[in-house]
Design a protein around this motif. Structure first.
Motif, PDB file in Angstrom:
ATOM      1  N   SER A  81       1.110  -1.995   2.839  1.00  0.00           N
ATOM      2  CA  SER A  81       2.178  -2.693   2.133  1.00  0.00           C
ATOM      3  C   SER A  81       1.899  -2.729   0.629  1.00  0.00           C
ATOM      4  O   SER A  81       0.803  -3.097   0.205  1.00  0.00           O
ATOM      5  N   SER A  82       2.901  -2.350  -0.150  1.00  0.00           N
ATOM      6  CA  SER A  82       2.753  -2.408  -1.607  1.00  0.00           C
ATOM      7  C   SER A  82       2.984  -3.814  -2.137  1.00  0.00           C
ATOM      8  O   SER A  82       2.544  -4.151  -3.239  1.00  0.00           O
ATOM      9  N   ASN A  83       3.669  -4.661  -1.377  1.00  0.00           N
ATOM     10  CA  ASN A  83       3.985  -6.024  -1.814  1.00  0.00           C
ATOM     11  C   ASN A  83       3.030  -7.070  -1.260  1.00  0.00           C
ATOM     12  O   ASN A  83       2.727  -8.058  -1.936  1.00  0.00           O
ATOM     13  N   TYR A  84       2.579  -6.868  -0.027  1.00  0.00           N
ATOM     14  CA  TYR A  84       1.815  -7.903   0.671  1.00  0.00           C
ATOM     15  C   TYR A  84       0.448  -7.410   1.138  1.00  0.00           C
ATOM     16  O   TYR A  84      -0.077  -7.884   2.134  1.00  0.00           O
ATOM     17  N   ALA A 105       2.567 -12.652   2.429  1.00  0.00           N
ATOM     18  CA  ALA A 105       4.014 -12.574   2.589  1.00  0.00           C
ATOM     19  C   ALA A 105       4.639 -13.956   2.709  1.00  0.00           C
ATOM     20  O   ALA A 105       5.716 -14.216   2.173  1.00  0.00           O
ATOM     21  N   GLU A 162      -0.390  -5.196   6.431  1.00  0.00           N
ATOM     22  CA  GLU A 162      -0.141  -6.211   5.416  1.00  0.00           C
ATOM     23  C   GLU A 162      -1.013  -7.433   5.664  1.00  0.00           C
ATOM     24  O   GLU A 162      -1.659  -7.551   6.707  1.00  0.00           O
TER      25      GLU A 162
END
Length: 286
Positions: free
Chosen positions: A164-167, A43, A38
């Protein structure tokens, strides 16, 4: 300091996962959770990263970290690869009703889009160089709107480490600034031939146009009446009306910039019904 913060938080999280939770008969064994690559600044602060650059010959160094999030530091090196991701920028524009364009390749250099997180560690840097010299900056660049952005995304990580798919994405928005841009206070007078004299005492923002020119409000006439102030080599100032400001504007008397006090002294006027509107103001950096 940022690396220390990341390490402290991630280390504390890993410790809590492997100790406190085991005291509960119904704990989840986080030691079995896999590792994830990530971008920790995404994040902590979100994927948008606004960076201000001065118009200068010297390049600007910039870096950010990638992190391997796991219950404990891994025992093998992890190679993390990033790529330019225009789709991420397109998605940001669609979500925020903006129109950022990809940063021209003449304005940046990335030493490598691959970095290695060493065994026993969590972080490794991606290093960039930005160029904001007057000879490289496009004209016009859309300085005030930060019209260009550099979107980067983690694409792969070695040894079966997930991404990481979000970060996993970071978008760097660049705002070019000259030495004169900033928040100022304007004090002076606006003399109207029939309505009399009123005081000017207001905040003004001076925004970059090019290496020696800024844009701000014309007198106290509101957001659509604008003027460009160009500091010449001898520190005299040339005023150019913009927007709804009168194109018949004439400068008179003293018009200068003081580099010691960071103040513009301006005297200008324009003709109207009943006579000239005369403005005298000093715009000083706050």
């Amino acid at each position: 300091m940022k690396n220390l913060l990341y390490s402290f938080v991630l280390g504390g999280l890993a410790l809590s996962m492997t100790s406190c939770l085991k005291d509960d008969d119904h704990f989840t064994d986080f030691q079995s959770v896999g590792a994830v690559a990530e971008i920790p600044s995404a994040a902590f602060y979100g994927i948008a990263d606004n960076q201000g650059l001065l118009i200068q010959t010297a390049p600007t160094s910039y870096s950010f970290d990638v992190n391997i999030a796991s219950p404990a530091p891994l025992t093998q090196d992890i190679t993390v690869t990033l790529a330019l991701d225009k789709a991420a920028l397109d998605a940001y524009n669609a979500a925020n009703t903006t129109s950022y364009q990809l940063l021209p390749t003449t304005l940046y250099q990335i030493s490598s889009l691959t970095t290695t997180v060493k065994a026993g560690s969590r972080l490794a840097p991606i290093n960039l160089t930005f160029y904001s010299g007057a000879d490289k900056v496009p004209d016009p660049i859309g300085y005030n709107d930060a019209a260009y952005a550099l979107p980067l995304k983690i694409t792969t990580a070695s040894n079966n480490v997930a991404v990481s798919s979000n970060y996993g994405t970071k978008i760097i928005f660049l705002k070019i600034k000259n030495d004169y841009a900033g928040d100022y206070r304007s004090v002076g007078t606006f003399n109207h031939p029939t309505a009399g004299t009123r005081a000017i005492n207001r905040d003004k923002t001076l925004a970059t146009i090019d290496a020696s020119t800024v844009q701000t409000e014309y007198a106290d006439l509101g957001a659509t009446a604008l003027m460009w102030l160009k500091v010449n080599a001898d520190n005299t100032v040339t005023l150019t009306p913009k927007g709804t400001a009168s194109t018949a504007t004439v400068q008179f008397g003293e018009n200068k910039y003081d580099p010691t006090t960071h103040a513009y002294t301006l005297n200008y006027k324009y003709a109207g019904a009943g006579g000239d509107r005369v403005i005298n103001e000093v715009i000083k950096l706050k």
